[in-house]
Design a protein around this motif. Structure first.
Motif, PDB file in Angstrom:
ATOM      1  N   LEU A   1      -4.988   5.584   3.993  1.00  0.00           N
ATOM      2  CA  LEU A   1      -4.671   4.920   2.726  1.00  0.00           C
ATOM      3  C   LEU A   1      -5.895   4.801   1.827  1.00  0.00           C
ATOM      4  CD1 LEU A   1      -2.296   2.119   4.070  1.00  0.00           C
ATOM      5  CD2 LEU A   1      -1.634   4.162   2.786  1.00  0.00           C
TER       6      LEU A   1
ATOM      7  N   TYR B   1      -2.584  10.027   1.732  1.00  0.00           N
ATOM      8  CA  TYR B   1      -1.282   9.479   2.127  1.00  0.00           C
ATOM      9  C   TYR B   1      -0.365  10.575   2.649  1.00  0.00           C
ATOM     10  CZ  TYR B   1       3.411   7.550   1.728  1.00  0.00           C
ATOM     11  OH  TYR B   1       4.700   7.153   1.972  1.00  0.00           O
TER      12      TYR B   1
ATOM     13  N   GLY C   1      -5.179  -0.656   2.057  1.00  0.00           N
ATOM     14  CA  GLY C   1      -5.857  -0.062   3.198  1.00  0.00           C
ATOM     15  C   GLY C   1      -6.995  -0.922   3.712  1.00  0.00           C
TER      16      GLY C   1
ATOM     17  N   ALA D   1       0.832  -1.212   0.000  1.00  0.00           N
ATOM     18  CA  ALA D   1       0.000   0.000   0.000  1.00  0.00           C
ATOM     19  C   ALA D   1       0.860   1.253   0.000  1.00  0.00           C
ATOM     20  CB  ALA D   1      -0.936  -0.004   1.202  1.00  0.00           C
ATOM     21  N   VAL D   2       1.899   1.278   0.823  1.00  0.00           N
ATOM     22  CA  VAL D   2       2.790   2.438   0.870  1.00  0.00           C
ATOM     23  C   VAL D   2       3.543   2.578  -0.447  1.00  0.00           C
ATOM     24  CG1 VAL D   2       4.850   3.394   1.979  1.00  0.00           C
ATOM     25  CG2 VAL D   2       3.031   2.400   3.373  1.00  0.00           C
TER      26      VAL D   2
ATOM     27  N   ALA E   1       1.175   3.959  -3.015  1.00  0.00           N
ATOM     28  CA  ALA E   1       0.788   5.347  -2.777  1.00  0.00           C
ATOM     29  C   ALA E   1       1.938   6.321  -3.009  1.00  0.00           C
ATOM     30  CB  ALA E   1       0.252   5.506  -1.359  1.00  0.00           C
TER      31      ALA E   1
END
Length: 413
Positions: free
Chosen positions: A109, A114, A182, A49-50, A53
């Motif tokens: 998220l 973000y 998320g 997810a990070v 993003a």
């Protein structure tokens, strides 16, 4: 919420058979199972997810590190809290704290808001909560389960943990691919809320010690008890060095060697086979009964070095998978044996503090091992480092058996 009276470890159990006969254990197991399912998904989901993003590996590393560092920094404080306060209350509050932090991370998220700084703070808080959770988790099992059932309790808890590790990453990757990371983290938050409800249902009496001593005095008492038990600190010291060797090689050099020799898909197969071995042995430990449980487990722990030797010899995927399976069986055996021995041998009012010293000593050198693996490989060669590391692991894990208090320790069958 009204609390229903539950069976506790101090009350006689009608049967020594299954810990599930105790309502308190059923609530505890349910809470652990659901939270483990969510937690097993989080590392994969959060990483992806990070990365999606931010499109930055640096951001991903910063967020994951923010969660890991507090686990080391606050682990001793977690041990003190676990021995000074009701472990049921500690687990209730820590699960609520973890649920709150993960719910906010999921919101950031999913909503597209973000922010690296916010995620770092939230994951640092989540790691801090975990530092207080782990010592209380080990300490509460003897509070709710009679001694004859402790090994079986650890067997089913270990089985749940390892099953979650097998299923969680795949589920997380699927959710990320079809929706967003998320949502997987929001599931993790929900499981912590459920776990908190389960902990609220526990009725544990007589496990709250007097809190007359200061925190520093409590830490000193814990250290005195830790070092007074030669069998404990000897094993912790050996694993502190052994984990420095093994984890760095397996997690850093393992994928590198595998990519060049057997391929990434085969490496994934090897990791899965090892996980299955851990899970299988955790299940079998429900029935295995040995008077010298820990000495046998310490001997078996040496077999964890076999996959490193196989990596060093550049074995084919079948030999590597076979050695990984044997290592998995050994890890599953040792994990249950170590938990059971500590919970049987350590006084209830000390177990959380001794557990925190155990965690600190066993894992503090792992980051250094991961950082040094690649430089050592560049000088000596990855295969040679893996081969030497495998033999070092065997020697280091067998060394505690030279200590009489380790060899002579008996399991309360």
């Amino acid at each position: 919420m009204s609390l229903k009276t539950e069976t506790t470890a101090d009350e006689p159990a009608e049967a020594v058979g299954s810990p599930f006969g105790l309502p308190a254990f059923r609530w505890f197991f349910t809470g652990r199972l659901v939270s483990l399912l969510g937690s097993a998904m989080t590392p994969v989901a959060l990483s992806l997810a990070v990365l999606n993003a931010s499109n930055s590996a640096g951001d991903m590393g910063a967020v994951l590190t923010a969660n890991t560092i507090p686990l080391i920094v606050f682990t001793l404080a977690g041990g003190v809290v676990g021995d000074r306060f009701s472990r049921r209350l500690v687990l209730l509050l820590s699960n609520l704290g973890a649920a709150l932090t993960q719910a906010i991370v999921a919101f950031l998220l999913i909503s597209g808001n973000y922010d690296l700084g916010s995620l770092i703070v939230l994951e640092a808080l989540n790691g801090t909560v975990a530092a207080f959770t782990n010592p209380a988790l080990r300490g509460i099992v003897p509070d709710i389960v009679p001694k004859p059932q402790i090994q079986r309790a650890n067997s089913v808890l270990g089985s749940a943990k390892n099953a979650a590790k097998v299923l969680g990453p795949t589920a997380a990757a699927t959710i990320v691919a079809t929706a967003d990371g998320g949502w997987a983290i929001s599931f993790d938050a929900a499981t912590y809320f459920v776990a908190a409800i389960c902990m609220a249902r526990l009725k544990v009496t007589g496990n709250t010690p007097p809190r007359k001593a200061s925190v520093f005095v409590s830490l000193r008492e814990g250290w005195t008890e830790f070092r007074s038990r030669t069998w404990v600190w000897t094993i912790v010291a050996s694993f502190g060095v052994a984990n420095y060797v093994q984890v760095g090689i397996w997690t850093v050099l393992g994928p590198l060697i595998a990519k060049e020799r057997i391929g990434e898909t085969s490496w994934g197969f090897v990791l899965s086979v090892k996980a299955v071995g851990v899970l299988l042995m955790a299940v079998l430990m429900y029935r295995i009964t040995l008077k010298r449980l820990l000495p046998v487990a310490q001997t078996c722990a040496a077999l964890v070095g076999l996959p490193l030797i196989a990596l060093g010899l550049v074995a084919n995927v079948y030999w590597l998978a076979a050695s990984a399976f044997i290592a998995g069986l050994s890890l599953g055996f040792y994990s249950v044996a170590w938990e059971t021995t500590l919970q049987e041998q350590i006084p209830k009012n000390m177990i959380s503090r001794i557990s925190s010293y155990d965690n600190l000593g066993s894992f503090i050198a792992i980051p250094a091992g991961q950082l040094s693996a690649a430089p050592l490989a560049s000088v000596f060669g990855a295969s040679r480092v893996a081969l030497v590391g495998g033999f070092l692991w065997i020697v280091l894990t067998l060394c505690p058996l030279m200590v009489p208090s380790v060899r002579g320790l008996r399991h309360e069958v």
